[in-house]
Design an enzyme around this catalytic site. Structure first.
Site, mmCIF file in Angstrom:
data_model
loop_
_atom_site.group_PDB
_atom_site.id
_atom_site.type_symbol
_atom_site.label_atom_id
_atom_site.label_comp_id
_atom_site.label_asym_id
_atom_site.label_seq_id
_atom_site.Cartn_x
_atom_site.Cartn_y
_atom_site.Cartn_z
ATOM 1 N N ASP A 126 -10.203 13.629 -35.074
ATOM 2 C CA ASP A 126 -11.523 13.061 -34.813
ATOM 3 C C ASP A 126 -12.549 14.182 -34.683
ATOM 4 O O ASP A 126 -12.414 15.058 -33.822
ATOM 5 C CB ASP A 126 -11.482 12.217 -33.531
ATOM 6 N N GLU A 201 -17.868 4.955 -35.676
ATOM 7 C CA GLU A 201 -17.511 6.074 -36.550
ATOM 8 C C GLU A 201 -17.110 5.555 -37.931
ATOM 9 O O GLU A 201 -16.835 4.373 -38.104
ATOM 10 C CB GLU A 201 -16.326 6.876 -35.969
ATOM 11 N N THR A 257 -7.510 3.050 -31.185
ATOM 12 C CA THR A 257 -8.552 3.332 -32.165
ATOM 13 C C THR A 257 -8.449 2.227 -33.206
ATOM 14 O O THR A 257 -7.378 2.036 -33.788
ATOM 15 C CB THR A 257 -8.329 4.712 -32.836
#
Ligand code: CA
Length: 414
Positions: A126, A201, A257
């Protein structure tokens, strides 16, 4: 470009898109693409001989439960496969259009299939590539003077995440528990996270990787990238602020996630290329990128509480807001000889923009809870509550069509 499969002008999945995913069809994992409201079973098309031109040299493409093998074949093969599909589903091509038996076998309505994790994800990294996000978080955690660390303008900061807890859109997330220190004058306490947050994201999947000891240059990087998904990098802010020094995020980040199910290829994104930001500090040559290294991808975050029927949009951002681009991510990641493998996921970091409503996390939107958001029902939100659903969506659009990613939708349970 028009297909014999009917879809409206605003579909995420026109013939120009051809994303890749994995669906459960008749109890089996099947690699698929999406067209309008339909999914196309690519294993079935492969068995029916429609990919013979590639298979004669390369063997099977889609007769696997995940996409890793297809990714490992590289972008020349994925481009050819997309081209075959775009020709096959063209309204003027009678080959499949007029073969009712084959159509029946390979075309399913989206409502009748379940989306599954498309890739066996090896490693997950990440990044932290939005200057606005890094500045906002730095200011809240360390104060205005130390907001941006001195290395930030010289290299794309990242940490190694955890792939075992990457989950699909639709899978609920249980509120994590952990150690926090709400009162700096008292000992730490244990309990459910009280500052649960999302991070807006985008991530890319590595196609062909690189062997240990070798590097991928910025100029070669895109040939090693298969495509992109939306990523919601769930974060427990109270756990994070207590644990993150000196080694960075750990339990505040590794509990979940969420990703969107369809992987949109860089070839589909090609018409939406755009220039990146100006670099304030001269970067080292291995990070110099030419041309238009990023993409104009519109991003949105909605929150739906249990009292609401429709989500309220709390953030509108854009992928092009990022300071560092994908080429720099992959080049920097491998510059020391670190190897990457087909199916590794690299996420961008929270994509915040310069305006208040383009901040990609609750931490920033509510300024650590000091400026709560009010939902249309009158409910206040500092962070994400039990029963809330967070929905992120992403798409590119021009006058003729939209290249959509769909959404990543996650409900929080106690
Ligand atoms: Ca993150």
């Amino acid at each position: 470009m028009k297909s014999f499969i009917e879809y409206g002008k605003v579909t995420n999945f026109p013939l120009q898109n051809i994303p890749f995913g994995v669906c459960e069809i008749n109890g089996e994992r099947r690699i698929c693409t999406a067209l309008g409201s339909y999914v196309i079973d690519l294993k079935m098309l492969e068995e029916l001989g429609y990919f013979d031109e590639i298979m004669n040299k390369n063997g099977k493409l889609f007769s696997y439960g995940v996409l890793n093998h297809f990714l490992s074949l590289g972008r020349v093969i994925s481009r050819t496969a997309r081209k075959i599909l775009q020709e096959l589903f063209d309204e003027k091509n009678p080959l499949l259009r007029d073969n009712a038996e084959h159509r029946e076998k390979c075309i399913h309505h989206m409502n009748n299939v379940k989306m599954l994790m498309p890739i066996l994800i090896g490693d997950y990294t990440d990044f932290y590539s939005s200057r606005e996000h890094a500045t906002n978080v730095g200011e809240m955690f360390r104060g205005k003077e130390n907001a941006l660390m001195p290395n930030w303008l010289h290299l794309p900061i990242a940490y190694h995440g955890r792939s075992s807890s990457i989950i699909m859109s639709g899978k609920e997330v249980r509120r994590p528990k952990g150690q926090t220190r709400p009162d700096p004058d008292k000992p730490p306490v244990f309990g459910p996270c009280r500052q649960l947050d999302f991070e807006l994201e985008m991530g890319f999947f590595v196609g062909t990787g690189n062997p240990l000891g070798e590097s991928i240059s910025v100029d070669e990087a895109e040939e090693h990238i298969f495509g992109m998904v939306i990523v919601n990098d769930w974060s427990a802010r109270d756990i994070q602020s207590w644990e993150y020094q000196p080694l960075g995020p750990f339990l505040a980040k590794n509990f979940a996630t969420s990703i969107s199910p369809w992987i949109v290829t860089l070839d589909a994104l090609e018409p939406f290329r755009t220039e990146g930001p100006k670099f304030e500090k001269e970067l080292l040559p291995y990070l110099h990128t030419k041309g238009n290294p990023t993409f104009d991808i519109k991003l949105e975050v909605g929150i739906k509480s249990e009292k609401m029927t429709e989500p309220a949009i709390v953030c509108r951002s854009n992928y092009k807001n990022l300071y560092y681009n994908m080429r720099q991510h992959l080049a920097h990641h491998t510059v020391n000889g670190c190897n990457t493998r087909p199916g590794d996921l690299m996420a961008s970091g929270t994509i915040s923009g310069s305006t208040k409503d383009s901040r990609g996390s609750m931490l920033e939107l509510t300024w650590r809870g000091t400026e709560p958001l009010t939902l249309p029902t009158g409910e206040e939100r500092k962070f994400i509550e039990d029963g809330d659903t967070v929905i992120m969506s992403a798409y590119c659009e021009n006058k003729e069509y939209r290249i959509g990613f769909g959404e990543v939708k996650t409900k929080i349970i106690p």
